[in-house]
Design a protein around this motif. Structure first.
Motif, PDB file in Angstrom:
ATOM      1  N   SER A  40      -2.372  -6.521   7.928  1.00 15.48           N
ATOM      2  CA  SER A  40      -1.419  -5.492   7.514  1.00 15.48           C
ATOM      3  C   SER A  40      -0.246  -5.497   8.469  1.00 15.48           C
ATOM      4  CB  SER A  40      -2.076  -4.113   7.484  1.00 15.48           C
ATOM      5  OG  SER A  40      -2.456  -3.723   8.773  1.00 15.48           O
ATOM      6  N   THR A  80      -1.928   5.202   2.114  1.00 16.18           N
ATOM      7  CA  THR A  80      -3.015   4.758   2.988  1.00 16.18           C
ATOM      8  C   THR A  80      -4.169   5.758   3.012  1.00 16.18           C
ATOM      9  OG1 THR A  80      -1.911   5.699   4.926  1.00 16.18           O
ATOM     10  CG2 THR A  80      -1.534   3.363   4.477  1.00 16.18           C
ATOM     11  N   ALA A 127      -9.509  -1.449   5.139  1.00 15.40           N
ATOM     12  CA  ALA A 127      -9.881  -0.638   3.984  1.00 15.40           C
ATOM     13  C   ALA A 127      -9.775  -1.465   2.707  1.00 15.40           C
ATOM     14  CB  ALA A 127      -8.981   0.601   3.897  1.00 15.40           C
ATOM     15  N   LEU A 144      -6.307   5.000  -0.027  1.00 15.72           N
ATOM     16  CA  LEU A 144      -6.978   3.719   0.184  1.00 15.72           C
ATOM     17  C   LEU A 144      -8.121   3.873   1.178  1.00 15.72           C
ATOM     18  CD1 LEU A 144      -7.132   0.632  -0.217  1.00 15.72           C
ATOM     19  CD2 LEU A 144      -5.503   0.434   1.673  1.00 15.72           C
ATOM     20  N   THR A 145      -7.849   4.525   2.295  1.00 12.02           N
ATOM     21  CA  THR A 145      -8.878   4.726   3.310  1.00 12.02           C
ATOM     22  C   THR A 145     -10.027   5.568   2.760  1.00 12.02           C
ATOM     23  OG1 THR A 145      -7.248   4.533   5.080  1.00 12.02           O
ATOM     24  CG2 THR A 145      -9.320   5.621   5.635  1.00 12.02           C
ATOM     25  N   ASP A 169      -7.233   0.594  10.254  1.00 14.96           N
ATOM     26  CA  ASP A 169      -6.368  -0.436   9.683  1.00 14.96           C
ATOM     27  C   ASP A 169      -6.480  -0.458   8.159  1.00 14.96           C
ATOM     28  OD1 ASP A 169      -4.887  -2.688   9.070  1.00 14.96           O
ATOM     29  OD2 ASP A 169      -6.050  -4.052  10.316  1.00 14.96           O
ATOM     30  N   PRO A 170      -5.365  -0.236   7.459  1.00 12.54           N
ATOM     31  CA  PRO A 170      -5.396  -0.285   5.994  1.00 12.54           C
ATOM     32  C   PRO A 170      -5.867  -1.641   5.443  1.00 12.54           C
ATOM     33  CG  PRO A 170      -3.345   0.690   6.742  1.00 12.54           C
ATOM     34  CD  PRO A 170      -4.055   0.165   7.963  1.00 12.54           C
ATOM     35  N   ILE A 189       0.869  -1.172   0.000  1.00  9.98           N
ATOM     36  CA  ILE A 189       0.000   0.000   0.000  1.00  9.98           C
ATOM     37  C   ILE A 189       0.906   1.221   0.000  1.00  9.98           C
ATOM     38  CG2 ILE A 189      -1.723   1.303   1.286  1.00  9.98           C
ATOM     39  CD1 ILE A 189      -2.670  -1.445   2.398  1.00  9.98           C
TER      40      ILE A 189
END
Length: 93
Positions: free
Chosen positions: A68, A6, A42, A9-10, A38-39, A3
């Protein structure tokens, strides 16, 4: 998979959750909180493991999980404590 952003992504996961009309309000709130923490959560909101293998002939998804872990750069000169890793007893003997 790495990732690289983040925040992106989030944000995408939160948009996905917000746009899901099937989620009850309480489940939506819980999903939003876990995605922010927490990625991997996501990622799980955006990618369905079943969809990843569904079209691969001769496969069946038996179990799926996401986790992760923050990776750090390898430093060969870094000092570390064997006791911290429960290795101190393994070396004695």
């Amino acid at each position: 998979m790495e990732i690289t952003d983040t925040g992106q992504l989030t944000g995408a996961a939160l948009d996905h959750i917000e746009g899901d009309p099937s989620l009850p309000d309480e489940e939506r709130r819980q999903s939003q909180e876990t995605v922010k923490e927490d990625p991997a959560e996501a990622l799980a909101q955006l990618i369905d493991p079943f969809d990843l293998v569904n079209t691969v002939p001769g496969t069946e998804l038996a179990q799926a999980s996401w986790s992760s872990e923050e990776l750090t750069d390898y430093d060969p000169d870094a000092e570390w404590d064997a006791a911290e890793w429960d290795l101190a007893d393994d070396t004695a003997g």
